[in-house]
Write an enzyme that holds these catalytic residues in place. Structure first.
Site, short mmCIF file in Angstrom:
data_model
loop_
_atom_site.label_atom_id
_atom_site.label_comp_id
_atom_site.label_asym_id
_atom_site.label_seq_id
_atom_site.Cartn_x
_atom_site.Cartn_y
_atom_site.Cartn_z
N TYR A 111 -33.00 -14.80 49.49
CA TYR A 111 -32.52 -16.17 49.37
C TYR A 111 -32.01 -16.37 47.96
CZ TYR A 111 -32.60 -21.30 49.08
OH TYR A 111 -32.27 -22.63 48.90
N ASP A 129 -30.81 -11.32 41.11
CA ASP A 129 -31.29 -12.70 41.16
C ASP A 129 -32.76 -12.69 40.78
OD1 ASP A 129 -32.08 -15.24 41.63
OD2 ASP A 129 -31.33 -15.35 43.70
N LYS A 180 -36.77 -21.35 37.56
CA LYS A 180 -38.23 -21.50 37.61
C LYS A 180 -38.89 -21.38 36.23
CE LYS A 180 -38.19 -19.92 42.42
NZ LYS A 180 -38.53 -20.98 43.33
N1 PMP Z 1 -32.87 -17.44 43.97
C1 PMP Z 1 -34.12 -17.12 44.29
C2 PMP Z 1 -34.54 -15.69 44.28
C3 PMP Z 1 -35.04 -18.11 44.63
O1 PMP Z 1 -36.29 -17.78 44.94
C4 PMP Z 1 -34.61 -19.46 44.62
C5 PMP Z 1 -35.54 -20.61 44.97
N2 PMP Z 1 -36.73 -20.31 45.53
C6 PMP Z 1 -33.29 -19.75 44.27
C7 PMP Z 1 -32.45 -18.71 43.96
C8 PMP Z 1 -32.78 -21.15 44.24
O2 PMP Z 1 -33.33 -21.82 43.17
P1 PMP Z 1 -33.40 -23.44 43.16
O3 PMP Z 1 -34.36 -23.81 44.23
O4 PMP Z 1 -33.89 -23.75 41.77
O5 PMP Z 1 -32.04 -23.93 43.39
#
Ligand code: PMP
Length: 425
Positions: free
Chosen positions: A140, A235, A263
């Site tokens: 994701y 990512d 995060k």
């Molecule tokens: N990339 C990864 C690997 C994630 O785990 C997440 C959110 N859990 C995101 C992108 C998206 O981040 P956000 O919820 O801050 O938009």
């Protein structure tokens, strides 16, 4: 009976929540409403304190309400909330990121993980002049259109939208391949290599439970990208600063061309970032032609919180302790499952773990194996643990997070709770 706070929330907020997984759709029942959180515990509106393994989905690696973080935000707030002009603290943040993650030579701050990955793929497309994106099943990367795409019927068919509203024409440019399957990647590049701008990957997947890369997978992605002139994007929104000070890339010993962060980088404030090789990053505006901007980007409160959290993760021995606590938890849970005769497998990396209720004997390394796990047993385990005062991620597809605030005693209490719950699963 519906929780009165949830009932009222649903009158005004879509589904009563501002992000879907919070609604407990993955496990049934109703969400906890949190009033405050301290250390390893969240205090809910039912008056109970829960040992928390969600950690705001990752940022709270040092525990909730760390005084250093709160005070840094308060000090920043007293000077003003936002200026829309450069501030010194943004340079301090960028410098810190470059020091901790050496593959990052230039940084751009944004406001969420979604923004970071959305910008990273636009940049990769602009830099290479190509349009296709390769991603992996079960990974994701936030909810931008190009990344909200799942695999079509065959591994090499083009992607199909994961949601109404994502244009089919755009989804068609996203190729979704099985995680940990380098052959599929090689085949995709053999067919379409000169049209592929980038590979985006979670270097340890945390959005299909917790799936580490198989030996050679990340190295293989890098060599395929270099062979075909594509950009490799890690990512690290979830893994950044968690697995090691330099994230999963330090832990795995493989460096990407671009990295996305979120995060922990904001310490609990809405912050994301992307960074990487200078020659690629300089394609971004105002230096280069690829447009990107943000009214609140580099916000002083976010920078203050993130820098304070980065001080915490930079303390000597921080990740070794986190790893040891994660191991203690996972070993304890496996032992509890063994005693109860419940088939359970666990994947773990420092500060992150995934539980799999499955009879499989070998490693759990594919999305298809995660989907085949006993979801019903997970739901009963989740609710049983909640009753015992332990808050796990409310979905069998999300990794759990351990923080440095989880004491040996907290972990022992968690394992005791699991023993009680498993005895009646
Ligand atoms: N990339 C990864 C690997 C994630 O785990 C997440 C959110 N859990 C995101 C992108 C998206 O981040 P956000 O919820 O801050 O938009």
């Amino acid at each position: 009976m519906t929780h009165p706070l949830f009932e009222e929330a649903k009158q005004y907020i879509v589904g009563g929540v501002n992000s879907p997984v919070r609604a407990f759709t993955g496990v049934g029942g109703e969400p906890l409403f949190v009033e405050s959180a301290q250390g390893a515990r969240v205090h809910a509106s039912d008056g109970r304190a829960y040992i928390d393994y969600v950690g705001s989905w990752g940022p709270m690696i040092g525990g909730h309400s760390r005084p250093e973080v709160i005070e840094a935000v308060q000090r920043a707030a007293s000077r003003g909330l936002s200026f829309g002009a450069p501030t010194e603290v943004e340079t301090a943040m960028a410098k810190r990121i470059c020091e901790l993650v050496p593959s990052i030579e230039r940084v751009r701050m944004v406001n969420s993980g979604t923004e970071a990955t959305m910008t990273a793929i636009r940049l990769a497309r602009g830099y290479t002049g190509r349009e296709r994106v390769v991603k992996f099943e079960g990974n994701y990367h936030g909810h931008s259109d190009s990344l909200l795409v799942k695999a079509g019927s065959g591994a090499l068919t083009q992607g199909v939208p994961n949601s109404p509203g994502v244009p089919a024409g755009l989804a068609d440019l996203t190729m979704t391949l099985p995680y940990n399957d380098l052959d599929a990647v090689r085949q995709a590049f053999a067919e379409k290599g000169d049209e592929i701008a980038c590979i985006i990957v979670e270097p340890v997947a945390g959005n299909m439970n917790c799936i580490p890369p198989e030996a050679g997978f990340l190295e293989g992605l890098k060599s395929v990208c270099e062979e075909y002139g594509a950009v490799l994007i890690f990512d690290e929104v979830m893994t950044g600063f968690r697995l090691a000070p330099g994230g999963a890339q330090e832990w795995a010993g493989v460096t990407p061309h671009l990295t996305t962060l979120g995060k922990i980088v904001g310490g609990g404030m809405p912050v994301g970032a992307l960074g990487g090789q200078q020659k690629i990053m300089e394609y971004l505006s105002p230096m280069g032609p690829v447009y990107q901007a943000g009214t609140l980007s580099g916000n002083p409160l976010g920078m203050a919180a993130g820098l304070a959290m980065m001080d915490i993760i930079s303390e000597p021995g921080f990740h070794a302790r986190l790893d040891q606590r994660t191991a203690q938890l996972c070993d304890g849970l496996l032992e509890a499952a063994r005693e109860a005769g419940i088939p359970l497998r666990i994947n773990r990396v420092p500060g992150m773990f995934g539980l799999f209720f499955t009879d499989e004997q070998g490693p759990i390394s594919r999305f298809s194996q995660v989907s085949a796990c006993d979801q019903d047993r997970f739901k009963r385990f989740f609710h049983g643990m909640l009753e015992q005062g332990v808050y796990l991620a409310p979905s069998a597809f999300e990794a759990g997070f351990v923080s440095s605030a989880h004491s040996e005693q907290d972990i022992a209490s968690t394992v005791d709770a699991a023993r009680t719950v498993m005895a009646r699963l």
